[in-house]
Design a protein around this motif. Structure first.
Motif, PDB file in Angstrom:
ATOM      1  N   ALA A  71      48.027  29.427  36.954  1.00  0.00           N
ATOM      2  CA  ALA A  71      48.451  28.747  38.315  1.00  0.00           C
ATOM      3  C   ALA A  71      49.553  29.917  38.730  1.00  0.00           C
ATOM      4  N   GLU A  72      49.464  29.898  39.949  1.00  0.00           N
ATOM      5  CA  GLU A  72      50.356  30.649  40.756  1.00  0.00           C
ATOM      6  C   GLU A  72      51.632  30.280  40.560  1.00  0.00           C
ATOM      7  N   TYR A  73      52.600  31.226  40.439  1.00  0.00           N
ATOM      8  CA  TYR A  73      54.118  31.046  39.846  1.00  0.00           C
ATOM      9  C   TYR A  73      54.857  31.883  40.974  1.00  0.00           C
ATOM     10  N   PRO A  74      55.126  31.053  42.274  1.00  0.00           N
ATOM     11  CA  PRO A  74      55.708  31.747  43.399  1.00  0.00           C
ATOM     12  C   PRO A  74      56.953  32.339  43.076  1.00  0.00           C
ATOM     13  N   PRO A  75      57.904  31.779  42.165  1.00  0.00           N
ATOM     14  CA  PRO A  75      59.184  32.151  42.098  1.00  0.00           C
ATOM     15  C   PRO A  75      59.056  33.946  41.558  1.00  0.00           C
ATOM     16  N   GLY A  76      57.964  34.089  40.895  1.00  0.00           N
ATOM     17  CA  GLY A  76      58.119  35.507  40.214  1.00  0.00           C
ATOM     18  C   GLY A  76      56.810  35.916  40.909  1.00  0.00           C
ATOM     19  N   ASN A  77      56.503  35.672  41.996  1.00  0.00           N
ATOM     20  CA  ASN A  77      55.287  36.417  42.824  1.00  0.00           C
ATOM     21  C   ASN A  77      54.276  36.556  41.878  1.00  0.00           C
ATOM     22  N   SER A  78      53.800  35.691  40.837  1.00  0.00           N
ATOM     23  CA  SER A  78      52.898  36.045  39.873  1.00  0.00           C
ATOM     24  C   SER A  78      52.024  34.945  39.485  1.00  0.00           C
ATOM     25  N   THR A  79      51.140  35.005  38.407  1.00  0.00           N
ATOM     26  CA  THR A  79      50.393  34.129  37.930  1.00  0.00           C
ATOM     27  C   THR A  79      50.626  33.814  36.544  1.00  0.00           C
ATOM     28  N   VAL A  80      50.730  32.662  36.225  1.00  0.00           N
ATOM     29  CA  VAL A  80      51.344  32.394  34.722  1.00  0.00           C
ATOM     30  C   VAL A  80      49.999  31.507  34.281  1.00  0.00           C
ATOM     31  N   THR A  81      49.602  32.046  32.836  1.00  0.00           N
ATOM     32  CA  THR A  81      48.529  31.372  32.056  1.00  0.00           C
ATOM     33  C   THR A  81      49.231  30.759  30.823  1.00  0.00           C
ATOM     34  N   MET A  82      49.060  29.363  30.688  1.00  0.00           N
ATOM     35  CA  MET A  82      49.837  28.620  29.549  1.00  0.00           C
ATOM     36  C   MET A  82      48.691  28.537  28.483  1.00  0.00           C
ATOM     37  N   TYR A  83      49.114  28.786  27.059  1.00  0.00           N
ATOM     38  CA  TYR A  83      48.312  28.422  26.060  1.00  0.00           C
ATOM     39  C   TYR A  83      49.178  27.559  25.148  1.00  0.00           C
ATOM     40  N   THR A  84      48.563  26.500  24.738  1.00  0.00           N
ATOM     41  CA  THR A  84      49.351  25.361  23.705  1.00  0.00           C
ATOM     42  C   THR A  84      48.801  25.496  22.562  1.00  0.00           C
ATOM     43  N   SER A  85      49.582  25.157  21.307  1.00  0.00           N
ATOM     44  CA  SER A  85      48.944  24.772  20.206  1.00  0.00           C
ATOM     45  C   SER A  85      50.055  23.898  19.396  1.00  0.00           C
ATOM     46  N   HIS A  86      49.509  23.077  18.353  1.00  0.00           N
ATOM     47  CA  HIS A  86      50.686  22.407  17.707  1.00  0.00           C
ATOM     48  C   HIS A  86      50.188  22.222  16.348  1.00  0.00           C
ATOM     49  N   ARG A  87      51.461  21.734  15.724  1.00  0.00           N
ATOM     50  CA  ARG A  87      50.923  21.082  14.090  1.00  0.00           C
ATOM     51  C   ARG A  87      51.911  20.120  13.914  1.00  0.00           C
ATOM     52  N   ILE A  88      51.394  19.131  13.128  1.00  0.00           N
ATOM     53  CA  ILE A  88      52.210  17.789  12.963  1.00  0.00           C
ATOM     54  C   ILE A  88      52.823  17.993  11.511  1.00  0.00           C
ATOM     55  N   ASP A  89      54.133  17.698  11.375  1.00  0.00           N
ATOM     56  CA  ASP A  89      54.306  17.690   9.840  1.00  0.00           C
ATOM     57  C   ASP A  89      54.420  16.209   9.669  1.00  0.00           C
ATOM     58  N   ARG A  90      53.484  15.620   9.092  1.00  0.00           N
ATOM     59  CA  ARG A  90      53.600  14.169   8.735  1.00  0.00           C
ATOM     60  C   ARG A  90      54.551  13.571   8.038  1.00  0.00           C
ATOM     61  N   LYS A  91      55.191  14.418   6.944  1.00  0.00           N
ATOM     62  CA  LYS A  91      55.931  13.662   6.122  1.00  0.00           C
ATOM     63  C   LYS A  91      57.315  13.438   6.903  1.00  0.00           C
ATOM     64  N   ASN A  92      57.858  14.526   7.669  1.00  0.00           N
ATOM     65  CA  ASN A  92      58.998  14.158   8.537  1.00  0.00           C
ATOM     66  C   ASN A  92      58.823  13.690   9.895  1.00  0.00           C
ATOM     67  N   GLN A  93      57.402  13.486  10.260  1.00  0.00           N
ATOM     68  CA  GLN A  93      57.085  12.675  11.343  1.00  0.00           C
ATOM     69  C   GLN A  93      57.557  13.757  12.586  1.00  0.00           C
ATOM     70  N   ILE A  94      57.225  14.890  12.369  1.00  0.00           N
ATOM     71  CA  ILE A  94      57.843  15.812  13.749  1.00  0.00           C
ATOM     72  C   ILE A  94      56.343  16.930  14.124  1.00  0.00           C
ATOM     73  N   LYS A  95      56.291  16.726  15.512  1.00  0.00           N
ATOM     74  CA  LYS A  95      55.428  17.535  16.006  1.00  0.00           C
ATOM     75  C   LYS A  95      55.843  18.852  16.432  1.00  0.00           C
ATOM     76  N   HIS A  96      55.430  20.109  15.960  1.00  0.00           N
ATOM     77  CA  HIS A  96      55.827  21.178  16.369  1.00  0.00           C
ATOM     78  C   HIS A  96      54.909  21.816  17.493  1.00  0.00           C
ATOM     79  N   TRP A  97      55.363  22.274  18.579  1.00  0.00           N
ATOM     80  CA  TRP A  97      54.533  23.004  19.494  1.00  0.00           C
ATOM     81  C   TRP A  97      54.851  24.529  19.681  1.00  0.00           C
ATOM     82  N   GLU A  98      53.860  25.172  19.791  1.00  0.00           N
ATOM     83  CA  GLU A  98      53.803  26.681  20.516  1.00  0.00           C
ATOM     84  C   GLU A  98      53.385  26.919  21.573  1.00  0.00           C
ATOM     85  N   ASP A  99      54.192  27.074  22.479  1.00  0.00           N
ATOM     86  CA  ASP A  99      53.482  27.283  23.915  1.00  0.00           C
ATOM     87  C   ASP A  99      53.521  28.957  24.423  1.00  0.00           C
ATOM     88  N   THR A 100      52.697  29.520  24.692  1.00  0.00           N
ATOM     89  CA  THR A 100      52.692  30.910  25.333  1.00  0.00           C
ATOM     90  C   THR A 100      52.411  31.058  26.698  1.00  0.00           C
TER      91      THR A 100
END
Ligand SMILES: C[S@@+](CC[C@H](N)C(=O)[O-])C[C@H]1O[C@@H](n2cnc3c(N)ncnc32)[C@H](O)[C@@H]1O
Length: 255
Positions: free
Chosen positions: A156-185
């Motif tokens: 998407a266009e990112y007007p504050p930076g006069n730029s375009t941003v592409t976002m990639y997401t990924s996650h893993r779930i730690d079932r033992k501790n019931q925590i979801k960890h995202w890594e967004d680029t």
């Protein structure tokens, strides 16, 4: 979690992709009217909820542990808001409040029971007798496959930076501790072709109704109601937001 680095994208990305969550503003206005001034908001961020509350004339102290997020809020609100740079597990203020709230699943950023208890204890100590704590919890954080590899989310266009941003997401779930960890680029490319990459890590803990009941009870709160959506409807099997309303009671803390 790098909220300082992410701050430049927060408001813009929220408007771009968080269509359901934005319906929560009316909820917080309604609850503020019901439970009253003065209000303490934890994890206020850049003021998405703080600003509409200020516009309605409420007196708010807003806490966040990210200087960058607070700076954005301060720019929007000027001296109309008291901002405090502090962690939600350790803040210590001189004032007491009628109403404390935490929006947008932010309590779930506390990944251990110890931190959750510390936070609730801090809140209890800052509430007037009979004061109310409300928070919005996403009960189905971990209802997804264990692993999502790096996946294109949007460009998407990112007007504050006069730029375009592409976002990639990924996650893993730690079932033992019931925590979801995202890594967004975030790959940002401006009009002259300059690239900038920012990688954000966010982790949230699943909080079941049973676990929340125990936490509240240990920290001197009585649950007055649990609602299943931002319109204060009933809890349903597929409710994706639970709104907890808990009143400070006189029973001793049982930590
Ligand atoms: C999802 S944002 C929510 C911002 C705002 N409440 C909203 O609804 O748009 C979460 C916020 O929590 C803050 N935060 C994260 N961990 C925190 C902590 N331990 N203590 C205080 N603030 C924290 C972040 O800096 C960020 O501004």
């Amino acid at each position: 979690m790098d909220w300082n680095g992410y701050a430049r994208y927060y408001d813009w990305e929220f408007d771009l992709i968080c269509t359901d969550q934005r319906k929560d503003v009316n909820l917080w206005l309604k609850l503020a009217e019901r439970f009253g001034d003065p209000i303490l908001e934890l994890c206020c961020g850049s003021g998405r909820i703080t600003i509409p509350l200020l516009e309605k004339g409420f007196t708010i102290t807003a806490i966040d542990n990210s200087p960058q997020m607070l700076q954005i809020l301060q720019k929007k609100a000027g001296n109309k808001v008291e901002t405090i740079l502090s962690d939600m597990t350790s803040f210590q203020l001189k004032k007491k409040y009628k109403f404390v709230f935490i929006s947008y699943s932010s309590f779930q950023q506390l990944l251990t029971q110890k931190e959750q208890l510390q936070c609730l204890q801090r809140i209890n100590e800052h509430l007037e007798d009979g004061g109310v704590l409300a928070m919005d919890i996403n009960p189905s954080i971990c209802d997804e496959p264990d692993i999502l590899g790096k996946t294109h989310h949007y460009t998407a266009e990112y007007p504050p930076g006069n730029s375009t941003v592409t976002m990639y997401t990924s996650h893993r779930i730690d079932r033992k501790n019931q925590i979801k960890h995202w890594e967004d680029t975030y790959l940002e490319i401006d009009k002259t072709g300059n690239e900038r990459t920012f990688v954000n890590h966010i982790s949230l803990k699943e909080c079941s109704i049973d676990a929340m009941k125990k936490l509240f009870s240990k920290c001197g709160f009585e649950i007055e109601n649990i609602y299943g959506d931002f319109e204060l409807g009933d809890v349903k099997e597929d409710s994706s937001n639970l709104i907890y309303i808990a009143r400070k009671c006189n029973s001793k803390l049982r930590l």
